[in-house]
Design a protein around this motif. Structure first.
Motif, PDB file in Angstrom:
ATOM      1  N   SER A 385       0.835  -1.192   0.000  1.00 43.15           N
ATOM      2  CA  SER A 385       0.000   0.000   0.000  1.00 43.15           C
ATOM      3  C   SER A 385       0.873   1.246   0.000  1.00 43.15           C
ATOM      4  O   SER A 385       1.964   1.268   0.575  1.00 43.15           O
ATOM      5  CB  SER A 385      -0.907   0.026   1.230  1.00 43.15           C
ATOM      6  N   ARG A 386       0.403   2.319  -0.653  1.00 40.52           N
ATOM      7  CA  ARG A 386       1.138   3.578  -0.695  1.00 40.52           C
ATOM      8  C   ARG A 386       1.342   4.113   0.732  1.00 40.52           C
ATOM      9  O   ARG A 386       2.398   4.652   1.051  1.00 40.52           O
ATOM     10  CB  ARG A 386       0.378   4.587  -1.545  1.00 40.52           C
ATOM     11  N   GLY A 387       0.323   3.945   1.590  1.00 46.45           N
ATOM     12  CA  GLY A 387       0.435   4.438   2.957  1.00 46.45           C
ATOM     13  C   GLY A 387       1.534   3.746   3.731  1.00 46.45           C
ATOM     14  O   GLY A 387       2.302   4.392   4.458  1.00 46.45           O
ATOM     15  N   GLY A 388       1.634   2.422   3.590  1.00 44.66           N
ATOM     16  CA  GLY A 388       2.684   1.689   4.289  1.00 44.66           C
ATOM     17  C   GLY A 388       4.064   2.079   3.810  1.00 44.66           C
ATOM     18  O   GLY A 388       4.992   2.263   4.606  1.00 44.66           O
ATOM     19  N   ALA A 389       4.220   2.209   2.487  1.00 45.44           N
ATOM     20  CA  ALA A 389       5.518   2.595   1.932  1.00 45.44           C
ATOM     21  C   ALA A 389       5.906   3.996   2.385  1.00 45.44           C
ATOM     22  O   ALA A 389       7.063   4.259   2.733  1.00 45.44           O
ATOM     23  CB  ALA A 389       5.469   2.520   0.411  1.00 45.44           C
TER      24      ALA A 389
END
Length: 404
Positions: A385-389
């Motif tokens: 996910s973009r948020g995790g990265a």
């Protein structure tokens, strides 16, 4: 013993990136700053290849890159061990600038001198003593002893820091069971086929650029030097292998046949390079001081922490220097004594504990066998996910508010 009675406010030991930045920052604030380094001149051995994180922004703000043709950018993606953080084209939290460490140190020293810092090369610190008013530093210059005096002393003298050892501060952590062999090699254009993100090697196949190629026997990383240094020839590459240490000892001068043998063990084939240079081997350490100083003596940079992976060393050291310069400038203005160390320790120890955890994770992600495969499978899912990265990117940046 000769004594220099001209008293300085701060003596910095070590002319690496952390020490150079600290000296310039202090001098810019009007603090009389002296840098001592045991080497007669700047180191010529290639080391780091860029600055990753908030340090890049701090350097740009001070104009250190002005006129140097260097540009700080937001990374749309970034290597995290063998994985890739996809941070997006807009609003990436992670800054970077591609600059060889030798060039960075040249720019930092020039800037520090312009701010008013003084440098004494060929001065090896042998001892120091502190009292209620300051610190007396003893050094050896061509075999002759000299004594200098300052209100505060800062050890930026690397992982084997004499200042840290003299203070008796613990440096707990772990030493890797792997050894890394690193060099610059010449790969003729006709010997390999280069694409945007990989190299096709006869008898091996496609090798990714800038991230580890994992095998059952270890890993190998390959990158064109020109991507980091535009003045480099097109056919020169950085190569690094990592494999179990065995009985090998790290060395600053690695024979070419040992480098070739390591590549052959890891890849199961030869890499068709013609010449190698700046070859060395290192055993990774992951260590962090229990205390960032004592009394009027402080630690910063590699003297306080070393990381096993991730290119975080310069970022952490520069951010140490930003905080410590502010701390010492305020202490000198207020006439404060040894208590100045307390706030600096609390802030930087907590921040660099997070960095230590990130680099240890990156190291373990490159592990061979089923354990490494399981860890890579789990973490790659979390980073999908973009948020995790972006959360990991903010931690790599050194963002003050980023948390696990």
């Amino acid at each position: 013993m000769s004594t220099q009675t001209d008293k300085h406010s701060v003596i910095v030991v070590g002319a690496g990136p952390s020490g150079l930045f600290l000296a310039g920052e202090l001098a810019a604030a009007g603090v009389r700053t002296l840098v001592l380094d045991r080497e007669p001149g700047p180191a010529q051995t290639p080391k780091g290849n860029g600055v990753v994180g908030r340090a890049a922004v701090e350097l740009r703000r001070r104009g250190i890159f002005d006129g140097a043709g260097l540009r700080v950018v937001r990374a749309p993606q970034f290597r995290f061990g063998p994985l890739t953080l996809r941070l997006g084209l807009v609003g990436s939290p992670l800054h970077l600038v591609a600059v060889p460490q030798r060039r960075l140190e040249e720019l930092l020293e020039r800037w520090a001198v312009r701010q008013g810092a003084t440098f004494l090369r060929g001065h090896e610190v042998t001892a120091f003593d502190q009292d209620g008013d300051g610190v007396t530093v003893r050094a050896s210059v061509d075999g002759s002893p000299v004594a200098l005096r300052a209100e505060y002393l800062v050890g930026c003298d690397g992982a084997r820091s004499h200042v840290r050892k003299r203070l008796g501060i613990d440096f707990p952590g772990v030493t890797s069971g792997d050894i890394s062999r690193q060099a610059r090699v010449t790969l003729p254009a006709g010997a390999v086929a280069l694409t945007r993100d990989r190299v096709e090697v006869p008898g091996v196949g496609a090798l990714p650029l800038f991230r580890p190629h994992l095998t059952e026997r270890g890993s190998m990383t390959l990158a064109p030097v020109r991507a980091l240094d535009p003045s480099a020839p097109d056919d020169v590459y950085l190569v690094a292998t990592r494999e179990p240490n065995g009985a090998a000892a790290p060395t600053d001068e690695l024979p070419d046949d040992e480098l070739r043998a390591s590549i052959r063990r890891v890849l199961g084939a030869d890499l068709p390079y013609t010449t190698s240079s700046s070859a060395r081997s290192v055993v990774g350490n992951s260590r962090h001081v229990s205390r960032y100083g004592a009394g009027r003596v402080f630690l910063a940079g590699d003297a306080a922490h070393v990381f096993s992976a991730g290119g975080s060393s310069i970022n952490a050291g520069i951010l140490d220097a930003v905080d410590l310069a502010r701390t010492l400038t305020a202490a000198l203005a207020a006439g404060a004594g040894a208590s100045a160390v307390d706030g600096y320790h609390a802030r930087r120890h907590a921040a660099n504990e997070r960095t230590l955890a990130l680099t240890r994770l990156q190291h373990d992600l490159e592990g061979a066998g089923s354990w490494g495969e399981a860890l890579r499978g789990l973490v790659s899912g979390l980073l999908a996910s973009r948020g995790g990265a972006r959360r990991i990117g903010a931690l790599l940046e050194g963002c003050r508010t980023a948390r696990f």
